[in-house]
Design a protein around this motif. Structure first.
Motif, PDB file in Angstrom:
ATOM      1  N   PHE A  76     -47.687  23.965 -20.211  1.00 45.40           N
ATOM      2  CA  PHE A  76     -48.556  23.498 -21.285  1.00 45.40           C
ATOM      3  C   PHE A  76     -47.810  23.334 -22.610  1.00 45.40           C
ATOM      4  O   PHE A  76     -48.350  22.761 -23.552  1.00 45.40           O
ATOM      5  CB  PHE A  76     -49.739  24.452 -21.469  1.00 45.40           C
ATOM      6  CG  PHE A  76     -50.827  24.245 -20.454  1.00 45.40           C
ATOM      7  CD1 PHE A  76     -51.767  23.234 -20.614  1.00 45.40           C
ATOM      8  CD2 PHE A  76     -50.911  25.051 -19.333  1.00 45.40           C
ATOM      9  CE1 PHE A  76     -52.762  23.036 -19.679  1.00 45.40           C
ATOM     10  CE2 PHE A  76     -51.905  24.861 -18.389  1.00 45.40           C
ATOM     11  CZ  PHE A  76     -52.833  23.850 -18.561  1.00 45.40           C
ATOM     12  N   ASN A  77     -46.579  23.812 -22.677  1.00 41.95           N
ATOM     13  CA  ASN A  77     -45.779  23.631 -23.890  1.00 41.95           C
ATOM     14  C   ASN A  77     -45.201  22.225 -23.989  1.00 41.95           C
ATOM     15  O   ASN A  77     -44.650  21.847 -25.022  1.00 41.95           O
ATOM     16  CB  ASN A  77     -44.637  24.652 -23.921  1.00 41.95           C
ATOM     17  CG  ASN A  77     -45.147  26.078 -24.023  1.00 41.95           C
ATOM     18  OD1 ASN A  77     -46.198  26.326 -24.613  1.00 41.95           O
ATOM     19  ND2 ASN A  77     -44.419  27.027 -23.452  1.00 41.95           N
ATOM     20  N   SER A  78     -45.319  21.448 -22.920  1.00 44.38           N
ATOM     21  CA  SER A  78     -44.804  20.075 -22.910  1.00 44.38           C
ATOM     22  C   SER A  78     -45.634  19.176 -23.828  1.00 44.38           C
ATOM     23  O   SER A  78     -46.834  19.379 -23.998  1.00 44.38           O
ATOM     24  CB  SER A  78     -44.845  19.512 -21.491  1.00 44.38           C
ATOM     25  OG  SER A  78     -44.567  18.119 -21.495  1.00 44.38           O
ATOM     26  N   ASN A  79     -44.986  18.170 -24.404  1.00 52.08           N
ATOM     27  CA  ASN A  79     -45.715  17.177 -25.202  1.00 52.08           C
ATOM     28  C   ASN A  79     -45.879  15.865 -24.444  1.00 52.08           C
ATOM     29  O   ASN A  79     -46.186  14.836 -25.035  1.00 52.08           O
ATOM     30  CB  ASN A  79     -45.021  16.940 -26.547  1.00 52.08           C
ATOM     31  CG  ASN A  79     -43.647  16.301 -26.392  1.00 52.08           C
ATOM     32  OD1 ASN A  79     -43.172  16.105 -25.276  1.00 52.08           O
ATOM     33  ND2 ASN A  79     -43.004  15.999 -27.508  1.00 52.08           N
ATOM     34  N   ILE A 116     -41.956  14.438 -17.814  1.00 49.87           N
ATOM     35  CA  ILE A 116     -43.325  13.976 -17.628  1.00 49.87           C
ATOM     36  C   ILE A 116     -44.009  14.960 -16.690  1.00 49.87           C
ATOM     37  O   ILE A 116     -43.412  15.411 -15.709  1.00 49.87           O
ATOM     38  CB  ILE A 116     -43.398  12.536 -17.073  1.00 49.87           C
ATOM     39  CG1 ILE A 116     -44.858  12.023 -17.096  1.00 49.87           C
ATOM     40  CG2 ILE A 116     -42.815  12.449 -15.680  1.00 49.87           C
ATOM     41  CD1 ILE A 116     -44.986  10.534 -16.803  1.00 49.87           C
ATOM     42  N   ILE A 117     -45.224  15.345 -17.014  1.00 50.04           N
ATOM     43  CA  ILE A 117     -46.015  16.256 -16.199  1.00 50.04           C
ATOM     44  C   ILE A 117     -47.325  15.558 -15.882  1.00 50.04           C
ATOM     45  O   ILE A 117     -47.994  15.031 -16.775  1.00 50.04           O
ATOM     46  CB  ILE A 117     -46.278  17.582 -16.934  1.00 50.04           C
ATOM     47  CG1 ILE A 117     -44.951  18.299 -17.225  1.00 50.04           C
ATOM     48  CG2 ILE A 117     -47.210  18.483 -16.116  1.00 50.04           C
ATOM     49  CD1 ILE A 117     -45.093  19.507 -18.115  1.00 50.04           C
ATOM     50  N   ILE A 118     -47.694  15.540 -14.615  1.00 44.85           N
ATOM     51  CA  ILE A 118     -48.911  14.857 -14.182  1.00 44.85           C
ATOM     52  C   ILE A 118     -50.046  15.871 -14.050  1.00 44.85           C
ATOM     53  O   ILE A 118     -49.868  16.947 -13.492  1.00 44.85           O
ATOM     54  CB  ILE A 118     -48.688  14.142 -12.829  1.00 44.85           C
ATOM     55  CG1 ILE A 118     -47.522  13.135 -12.941  1.00 44.85           C
ATOM     56  CG2 ILE A 118     -49.967  13.440 -12.379  1.00 44.85           C
ATOM     57  CD1 ILE A 118     -47.669  12.136 -14.065  1.00 44.85           C
ATOM     58  N   SER A 196     -55.973  18.215 -22.198  1.00 44.53           N
ATOM     59  CA  SER A 196     -54.555  18.482 -21.946  1.00 44.53           C
ATOM     60  C   SER A 196     -53.700  17.222 -21.912  1.00 44.53           C
ATOM     61  O   SER A 196     -52.497  17.280 -22.194  1.00 44.53           O
ATOM     62  CB  SER A 196     -54.399  19.219 -20.608  1.00 44.53           C
ATOM     63  OG  SER A 196     -55.117  20.412 -20.599  1.00 44.53           O
ATOM     64  N   SER A 197     -54.302  16.098 -21.565  1.00 41.95           N
ATOM     65  CA  SER A 197     -53.541  14.854 -21.376  1.00 41.95           C
ATOM     66  C   SER A 197     -53.177  14.210 -22.707  1.00 41.95           C
ATOM     67  O   SER A 197     -54.035  14.009 -23.566  1.00 41.95           O
ATOM     68  CB  SER A 197     -54.356  13.853 -20.551  1.00 41.95           C
ATOM     69  OG  SER A 197     -54.682  14.380 -19.292  1.00 41.95           O
ATOM     70  N   LYS A 198     -51.914  13.865 -22.830  1.00 37.26           N
ATOM     71  CA  LYS A 198     -51.486  13.090 -23.992  1.00 37.26           C
ATOM     72  C   LYS A 198     -52.050  11.680 -23.895  1.00 37.26           C
ATOM     73  O   LYS A 198     -52.546  11.110 -24.874  1.00 37.26           O
ATOM     74  CB  LYS A 198     -49.959  13.049 -24.039  1.00 37.26           C
ATOM     75  CG  LYS A 198     -49.385  12.226 -25.189  1.00 37.26           C
ATOM     76  CD  LYS A 198     -47.874  12.210 -25.095  1.00 37.26           C
ATOM     77  CE  LYS A 198     -47.265  11.355 -26.192  1.00 37.26           C
ATOM     78  NZ  LYS A 198     -45.789  11.278 -26.053  1.00 37.26           N
ATOM     79  N   LEU A 260     -46.398   4.505 -21.722  1.00 35.91           N
ATOM     80  CA  LEU A 260     -46.037   5.924 -21.729  1.00 35.91           C
ATOM     81  C   LEU A 260     -45.013   6.267 -22.801  1.00 35.91           C
ATOM     82  O   LEU A 260     -44.857   7.442 -23.138  1.00 35.91           O
ATOM     83  CB  LEU A 260     -45.489   6.312 -20.355  1.00 35.91           C
ATOM     84  CG  LEU A 260     -46.500   6.292 -19.203  1.00 35.91           C
ATOM     85  CD1 LEU A 260     -45.798   6.591 -17.882  1.00 35.91           C
ATOM     86  CD2 LEU A 260     -47.631   7.280 -19.446  1.00 35.91           C
ATOM     87  N   LYS A 261     -44.323   5.268 -23.314  1.00 38.85           N
ATOM     88  CA  LYS A 261     -43.292   5.527 -24.319  1.00 38.85           C
ATOM     89  C   LYS A 261     -43.922   6.093 -25.588  1.00 38.85           C
ATOM     90  O   LYS A 261     -45.007   5.658 -26.006  1.00 38.85           O
ATOM     91  CB  LYS A 261     -42.539   4.239 -24.651  1.00 38.85           C
ATOM     92  CG  LYS A 261     -41.331   4.450 -25.575  1.00 38.85           C
ATOM     93  CD  LYS A 261     -40.813   3.112 -26.065  1.00 38.85           C
ATOM     94  CE  LYS A 261     -39.685   2.606 -25.255  1.00 38.85           C
ATOM     95  NZ  LYS A 261     -39.061   1.410 -25.846  1.00 38.85           N
ATOM     96  N   ASP A 262     -43.249   7.053 -26.214  1.00 41.64           N
ATOM     97  CA  ASP A 262     -43.756   7.614 -27.477  1.00 41.64           C
ATOM     98  C   ASP A 262     -43.759   6.570 -28.559  1.00 41.64           C
ATOM     99  O   ASP A 262     -42.844   5.764 -28.688  1.00 41.64           O
ATOM    100  CB  ASP A 262     -42.860   8.778 -27.930  1.00 41.64           C
ATOM    101  CG  ASP A 262     -43.025  10.002 -27.060  1.00 41.64           C
ATOM    102  OD1 ASP A 262     -44.124  10.151 -26.489  1.00 41.64           O
ATOM    103  OD2 ASP A 262     -42.079  10.800 -26.950  1.00 41.64           O
ATOM    104  N   ASN A 263     -44.834   6.583 -29.368  1.00 41.41           N
ATOM    105  CA  ASN A 263     -44.910   5.667 -30.510  1.00 41.41           C
ATOM    106  C   ASN A 263     -43.951   6.143 -31.592  1.00 41.41           C
ATOM    107  O   ASN A 263     -43.759   7.317 -31.781  1.00 41.41           O
ATOM    108  CB  ASN A 263     -46.323   5.640 -31.068  1.00 41.41           C
ATOM    109  CG  ASN A 263     -47.311   5.022 -30.081  1.00 41.41           C
ATOM    110  OD1 ASN A 263     -46.955   4.117 -29.354  1.00 41.41           O
ATOM    111  ND2 ASN A 263     -48.534   5.530 -30.068  1.00 41.41           N
TER     112      ASN A 263
END
Length: 263
Positions: A76-79, A116-118, A196-198, A260-263
């Motif tokens: 859960f520490n993932s962004n 990446i975490i699904i 939880s989902s980005k 999926l790429k970060d803005n």
């Protein structure tokens, strides 16, 4: 007994039912068996009072009071937690989206070493199919159950469950031990997936579905939704309605990688 132990005791006594647990806490009633030993409990337990409680849940109107889990809670520490959700009965078109677009994108992340975490609800259909693609590339998973933490539902998800339990992912439930899944557990569970989902990817779903519940909550949390167009003959397609309402249109691998790429 500490406050933490009391919270666990009450949650187990009420079989994880949020409203019952919350009302019980407010009532300050004593519970019948308040001397249980949790040191040998079959799952790990984290409460809203603990430092390792996933912070993202504290943003919810109804944050879980007690969480039962197996696996690696540190995920859960993932962004970059990405929800992939959808129908329990995918069409050939939906299966092709997973095969020709989702699979190569997850392979790209795996081979490049990018994180990446699904996440999803480990349901039959799109959920499980996407999980198995992630497992093929040794990617981590976060699974949310609508049943007790030791009740594998559906039973055909045992491979995904064991993968997470091994530490390559994490399985989360608000319900203890082998509590049976009840209909109202699933829409309530969906708030955790949405929170939880980005971002959320919707390969295929119908208008009246659990996916609609998750998407609706995700939109309320300001999450981005990406989905794939379906032929006009699919009148009940949630995908097409979401696109009409402004969801990101995904047509190919390049589109999904860009989404999926970060803005």
């Amino acid at each position: 007994m500490t406050i933490r132990e009391k919270l666990i005791d009450i949650a187990i006594y009420n079989k994880g039912e949020f409203k019952d647990t919350l009302n019980f806490i407010k009532s300050k009633k004593p519970i019948a068996d308040s001397n249980r030993d949790y040191s040998n409990y079959t799952s790990k337990i984290v409460t809203i009072l603990d430092t390792n409680y996933p912070y993202i849940f504290k943003t919810l109107d109804y944050p879980p009071i007690v969480i039962f889990y197996h696996g690696n809670l540190n995920l859960f520490n993932s962004n970059n937690i990405i929800g992939i959700i959808g129908t329990r009965s995918p069409s050939k078109h939906g299966e092709k989206i997973l095969e020709n677009i989702i699979d190569p994108v997850l392979e790209t992340y795996a081979t490049s070493g990018k994180e990446i975490i699904i996440t999803n609800g480990m349901a039959k259909g799109i959920d499980l199919l996407s999980c198995r693609i992630a497992i093929k590339y040794n990617l981590p998973l976060i699974m949310f159950l609508g049943s007790g933490i030791n009740y594998i539902y559906p039973s055909i998800a045992e491979d995904v469950y064991n993968y997470c339990k091994s530490g390559k992912g994490v399985i989360i439930s608000e319900y203890p031990d082998v509590t049976k899944p009840l209909a109202h557990h699933f829409p309530f569970r969906n708030r955790l997936i949405a929170c939880s989902s980005k971002k959320i990817i919707l390969p295929e779903a119908n208008l009246k579905s659990g996916s609609y519940s998750t998407i609706n909550q995700a939109l309320n949390y300001g999450k981005e939704i990406g989905t794939f167009p379906f032929p006009l003959s699919y009148e009940k397609s949630l995908n097409n309605h979401l696109i009409q309402d402004g969801a990101e249109i995904l047509l190919n691998v390049s589109d999904l990688l860009s989404f999926l790429k970060d803005n």
